[in-house]
Design an enzyme around this catalytic site. Sequence first.
Site, PDB file in Angstrom:
ATOM      1  N   HIS A  63     -12.360  19.363  -2.144  1.00  0.00           N
ATOM      2  CA  HIS A  63     -13.174  18.148  -2.383  1.00  0.00           C
ATOM      3  C   HIS A  63     -14.665  18.464  -2.491  1.00  0.00           C
ATOM      4  O   HIS A  63     -15.504  17.683  -2.029  1.00  0.00           O
ATOM      5  CB  HIS A  63     -12.950  17.114  -1.275  1.00  0.00           C
ATOM      6  CG  HIS A  63     -11.559  16.568  -1.214  1.00  0.00           C
ATOM      7  ND1 HIS A  63     -11.190  15.387  -1.801  1.00  0.00           N
ATOM      8  CD2 HIS A  63     -10.436  17.052  -0.624  1.00  0.00           C
ATOM      9  CE1 HIS A  63      -9.901  15.156  -1.573  1.00  0.00           C
ATOM     10  NE2 HIS A  63      -9.421  16.158  -0.866  1.00  0.00           N
ATOM     11  N   ASN A 141      -6.925   9.191  -0.333  1.00  0.00           N
ATOM     12  CA  ASN A 141      -6.949   9.554  -1.756  1.00  0.00           C
ATOM     13  C   ASN A 141      -6.534   8.354  -2.603  1.00  0.00           C
ATOM     14  O   ASN A 141      -6.280   7.272  -2.085  1.00  0.00           O
ATOM     15  CB  ASN A 141      -6.105  10.810  -2.027  1.00  0.00           C
ATOM     16  CG  ASN A 141      -4.610  10.541  -2.018  1.00  0.00           C
ATOM     17  OD1 ASN A 141      -4.152   9.411  -2.188  1.00  0.00           O
ATOM     18  ND2 ASN A 141      -3.821  11.585  -1.809  1.00  0.00           N
TER      19      ASN A 141
END
Length: 500
Positions: A63, A141
Amino acid sequence: MIDNQPESNNEQEVLTNRQGHPVTDNQNVRTVGDRGPTVLENYNFLEKITHFDRERIPERVVHARGAGAHGYFEAYGSLGDEPINKYTRAKLFQEKGKITPVFVRFSTVIHGGHSPETLRDPRGFAVKFYTEDGNWDLVGNNLKIFFIRDPIKFPDLVHAFKPDPVTNKQDPNRIFDFISLTPEATHMITWLFSPWGIPASYRHMEGSGVNTYKWVNADGVGYLVKYHFIPKQGVKCLTQAQAEQIQSKEFNHATVDLYEAIENGEYPEWEFAVQILSDDEHPELDFDPLDPTKVWPQEQIPLLPVGRMVLDKNPTNYFAEVEQAAFGTGVLVDGLDFSDDKLLQGRTFSYSDTQRHRIGTNYLQLPINSPKTKVATNLRDGQMTYRVDGVEAGENPHVNYEPSSMHGLKEAPKSGKDHTPYVEGPVTRQKISRTNDYGQAGDRYRAFSDEERDDLILNLVNALKQCNPDIQERMVEHFTQADPEYGSRVREGLQQSQAM
Ligand code: HEM
């Protein structure tokens, strides 16, 4: 275009160094004569260049590419027709209209800090709620599920998806080598390679906590809960061709979109909803409610709105607020708790561990990570200590321990009964019994429209045709288990691509 320039100001502030010394020449290093060499006592130059040399901190190991914004959460004060305190005593949800500030960071997963935002990759959706009881982080997510359910597999999953350690290029053969030996990933792969696999922007995607958490009420009774953000802007995704078209012109499109929308006053908004189950094993379900590779079907377990979230302020400094932001699944407030979901527990160790390495021991003293409530601890010192937590709150500066009779800090009163789940069993290394690795993948395949199925098959065939035959064979077998038509269409697509 957005004009970021402050109005011209003739009364400019004087430049100083970090010692507070006015800098009278910021254009010339100190040298012997006008042609050099430079001399070593160039204190200002050395301060400036050595600080510059240290400007970057390690990227997030996953990420790394992201964008963030500030905003607020507004509670609805109920859960459907019921009072919400029946299920949780968490204060941020209790009163209708109650506002809690938030900071949100969206991200892609696999590639580095300046990689394209058009890639087929899950998107991170991490929210920090600055509640009156301290911070709550929800680190989720956009796809509601995950590839694996056991945290010991996470480093291997990430290694397989990251670039090859020799060629430094992402390789479908490595990805599907791992995935073809990981049947529980079939559901997530079905979502990722479908038209839902490339969100059009961060504003147009859903968010989900993925893991199962608990809510706890004042009597200490726990409930299983899943969290979801639903964008009021609608969900929009890109086809592979659209993504490639955008990427050829602008690989920061999602960051730009979020920033410009907020600058233009088009504040993105999400409904925040939960699904609730009683805290037990639910043998009536054909999956385990603690399994993060599964959705909780909404027909069986309805989505209940509990508030809305609005993002209305861009960061004033990307590095300080977005790069140094630290979210973790362990960061819960009173009334929220962990479930026994193994992936959740593995994650909970990993986040603060990596943040001590990535940002530093005192990462929680940074303004973006620090709660907006009083912080009063007996934790002391370490690199870059910025303040003494307890003393500002009135603690005797001589007392950095507890218990003490000398005006030290004391334990807080409890706000309700403890939640004390009873757990027993052999210490073992074992999968959960209700794995059902293919059921929801097949349901998803059948629920897609014809166009969605065509796109899924096309995207899978384009990736799998780059893989070894044994890997292709294993993937076709997984898809066949999910739905025979799904498997045969991927097989046919591969045969046709090889014939070409
Ligand atoms: C065992 C499984 C997992 C492990 C060990 C893990 C570990 C990590 C680590 C080490 C980071 C970097 C954090 C940082 O440097 O601040 C990270 C970031 C992140 N992870 Fe996970 N992760 C796991 C599963 C998941 C799952 C299932 C989700 C989604 C529900 C997820 C969502 C995120 C997000 C959104 C970020 C970025 C947070 C931010 O914006 O700063 N991770 N993860």
